[in-house]
Design an enzyme around this catalytic site. Structure first.
Site, PDB file in Angstrom:
ATOM      1  N   HIS A 114      -1.017   8.011 -10.244  1.00 59.33           N
ATOM      2  CA  HIS A 114      -2.163   7.574  -9.667  1.00 59.33           C
ATOM      3  C   HIS A 114      -2.704   8.386  -8.529  1.00 59.33           C
ATOM      4  O   HIS A 114      -1.618   8.867  -7.650  1.00 59.33           O
ATOM      5  CB  HIS A 114      -2.199   6.185  -9.116  1.00 59.33           C
ATOM      6  CG  HIS A 114      -2.934   5.664  -7.962  1.00 59.33           C
ATOM      7  ND1 HIS A 114      -2.553   5.579  -6.739  1.00 59.33           N
ATOM      8  CD2 HIS A 114      -4.437   5.430  -8.099  1.00 59.33           C
ATOM      9  CE1 HIS A 114      -3.893   5.148  -6.104  1.00 59.33           C
ATOM     10  NE2 HIS A 114      -4.825   5.039  -7.094  1.00 59.33           N
ATOM     11  N   ARG A 118     -11.005   9.685  -0.909  1.00 60.79           N
ATOM     12  CA  ARG A 118     -12.339   9.011  -0.678  1.00 60.79           C
ATOM     13  C   ARG A 118     -12.749   9.326   0.825  1.00 60.79           C
ATOM     14  O   ARG A 118     -12.087   9.640   1.665  1.00 60.79           O
ATOM     15  CB  ARG A 118     -12.159   7.382  -0.929  1.00 60.79           C
ATOM     16  CG  ARG A 118     -11.151   7.045  -0.045  1.00 60.79           C
ATOM     17  CD  ARG A 118     -11.009   5.358  -0.634  1.00 60.79           C
ATOM     18  NE  ARG A 118      -9.638   4.938   0.252  1.00 60.79           N
ATOM     19  CZ  ARG A 118      -8.390   4.948   0.094  1.00 60.79           C
ATOM     20  NH1 ARG A 118      -7.953   5.442  -1.203  1.00 60.79           N
ATOM     21  NH2 ARG A 118      -7.488   4.179   0.692  1.00 60.79           N
ATOM     22  N   HIS A 153       7.736  14.653  -4.244  1.00 55.47           N
ATOM     23  CA  HIS A 153       7.646  14.372  -2.994  1.00 55.47           C
ATOM     24  C   HIS A 153       7.652  15.725  -2.338  1.00 55.47           C
ATOM     25  O   HIS A 153       7.156  15.874  -1.262  1.00 55.47           O
ATOM     26  CB  HIS A 153       8.790  13.721  -2.765  1.00 55.47           C
ATOM     27  CG  HIS A 153       8.590  12.162  -2.327  1.00 55.47           C
ATOM     28  ND1 HIS A 153       7.827  11.375  -1.319  1.00 55.47           N
ATOM     29  CD2 HIS A 153       8.760  11.166  -3.500  1.00 55.47           C
ATOM     30  CE1 HIS A 153       7.639  10.048  -1.886  1.00 55.47           C
ATOM     31  NE2 HIS A 153       8.124  10.248  -2.984  1.00 55.47           N
ATOM     32  N   HIS A 183       5.480 -10.386  -4.002  1.00 57.86           N
ATOM     33  CA  HIS A 183       6.040 -11.331  -4.476  1.00 57.86           C
ATOM     34  C   HIS A 183       7.022 -11.139  -5.314  1.00 57.86           C
ATOM     35  O   HIS A 183       7.604 -12.171  -5.966  1.00 57.86           O
ATOM     36  CB  HIS A 183       4.689 -12.230  -5.447  1.00 57.86           C
ATOM     37  CG  HIS A 183       3.841 -11.414  -6.258  1.00 57.86           C
ATOM     38  ND1 HIS A 183       3.187 -10.606  -6.130  1.00 57.86           N
ATOM     39  CD2 HIS A 183       4.183 -11.133  -7.634  1.00 57.86           C
ATOM     40  CE1 HIS A 183       2.572  -9.935  -7.187  1.00 57.86           C
ATOM     41  NE2 HIS A 183       3.359 -10.194  -7.950  1.00 57.86           N
ATOM     42  N   ARG A 268     -19.110  -1.337 -10.521  1.00 58.17           N
ATOM     43  CA  ARG A 268     -18.971  -1.690 -11.957  1.00 58.17           C
ATOM     44  C   ARG A 268     -17.650  -1.832 -12.448  1.00 58.17           C
ATOM     45  O   ARG A 268     -16.707  -1.067 -12.441  1.00 58.17           O
ATOM     46  CB  ARG A 268     -19.404  -0.210 -12.135  1.00 58.17           C
ATOM     47  CG  ARG A 268     -19.610  -0.102 -13.856  1.00 58.17           C
ATOM     48  CD  ARG A 268     -20.097   1.234 -14.297  1.00 58.17           C
ATOM     49  NE  ARG A 268     -20.308   1.407 -15.681  1.00 58.17           N
ATOM     50  CZ  ARG A 268     -19.621   1.689 -16.666  1.00 58.17           C
ATOM     51  NH1 ARG A 268     -18.368   2.197 -16.403  1.00 58.17           N
ATOM     52  NH2 ARG A 268     -19.859   1.609 -17.834  1.00 58.17           N
TER      53      ARG A 268
END
Length: 318
Positions: A114, A118, A153, A183, A268
């Protein structure tokens, strides 16, 4: 435009070029799959405008599914997820642009990756604009490999090195803390870099850092894909991969700020949820057999480690 005034056009141009570069390299690595582009726009209703280019690859030779999504949206009022930590921004007009990608390989020995870069700017008439950059990249292996983790890394540290001695440490720790599934009391993967609300270095310097992070994703990921994509696997490995993908889904739907911002800002939905894997399994109260290859993931990899400074060989570059 002043030397350190935010340059939205330059950020947008970089993001578009990065999307092209990443899609082209991933298609080449796959050999079969091609990205399908879906350009979309919002009509400005309810004070929301903008659009983007969603690109999705599916049923490739190497990548089962992946998305590389460029979006540039604007609105007359910042949504709660963006202004929760900055109450002074509530109600300001804003623009948000970014590139977000998630790649889910078919082979369980190739990790999911991932990356995201931004830029946010919130403006109000009469006041100076408030802006910041965010982003990073992280790796989610199903079967841990020490050389892969060191390589990932080492490249994350290289992206940060020109910007200060403490930058890698700071953003690696932030990544470990952020991609933590509370959790389940476990990390999502082996981390990498994560930063948000970054503006203290001035626009030019911070934009250069964001570009460094974006530019280091391919050299961090492609050598791992190259090394692992032909490792033989069977039903057991595939089954474990689908089980672990469930953790990815849980994190993205419960904790991920980008997902929450997208849904709250009337984004969207298809583009926001493209990060989810095509197939996934949940099992009640399952645990890996102690000492198994699957158990090793939990024992040795799903805990913060100083990968970049551990001795050993890293993956050779492609």
């Amino acid at each position: 435009m002043g030397m350190d005034q935010p340059d939205k056009a330059a950020v947008k141009a970089y993001l578009m070029q990065l999307q092209d570069r990443i899609c082209s390299a991933l298609e080449q690595a796959d050999g079969k799959g091609r990205f399908q582009e879906d350009a979309w726009s919002r009509d400005g209703a309810a004070g929301m405008g903008g659009g983007g280019r969603t690109r999705v690859i599916a049923d490739g030779a190497v990548f089962e599914q992946g998305g590389v999504n460029l979006s540039h949206v604007s609105g007359s009022r910042l949504p709660p997820s963006a202004s929760a930590h900055r109450p002074e921004l509530a109600g300001r007009r804003f623009e948000a642009m970014g590139l977000s990608l998630v790649i889910h390989p078919r082979n369980p020995y190739v990790p999911t990756s991932h990356a995201n870069v931004r830029f946010f700017i919130a403006e109000d008439s009469g006041d100076a604009p408030i802006w910041w950059f965010g982003g990073g990249f992280d790796l989610t292996p199903y079967y841990g490999n020490e050389a892969d983790c060191r390589h990932w890394h080492t490249l994350a540290r290289a992206a940060c090195e020109p910007y200060g001695n403490d930058v890698y440490r700071r953003f690696k720790t932030w990544c470990d803390d952020y991609f933590y599934i509370k959790h389940r009391a476990e990390p999502r993967g082996i981390g990498g870099l994560f930063f948000d609300d970054l503006n203290e270095w001035g626009f030019e310097h911070t934009f250069a850092f964001m570009r460094s992070v974006g530019d280091h994703y391919l050299p961090a990921y492609l050598p791992i894909v190259e090394r692992c994509q032909a490792i033989p696997y069977g039903d057991r490995q595939r089954d474990f991969q689908l089980y672990r993908r469930g953790r990815y889904v849980e994190f993205n739907l419960v904790y991920d700020r980008g997902t929450l911002f997208g849904l709250q800002s009337g984004g969207r939905t298809e583009s926001i949820l493209m990060s989810l894997p095509p197939l996934v399994k949940w099992r009640y109260d399952w645990c890996p057999e102690p000492g198994s290859e699957e158990d090793m993931l939990y024992q040795r990899f799903l805990k913060p480690r100083e990968w970049a400074s551990e001795p050993g060989e890293a993956v050779p570059s492609v």
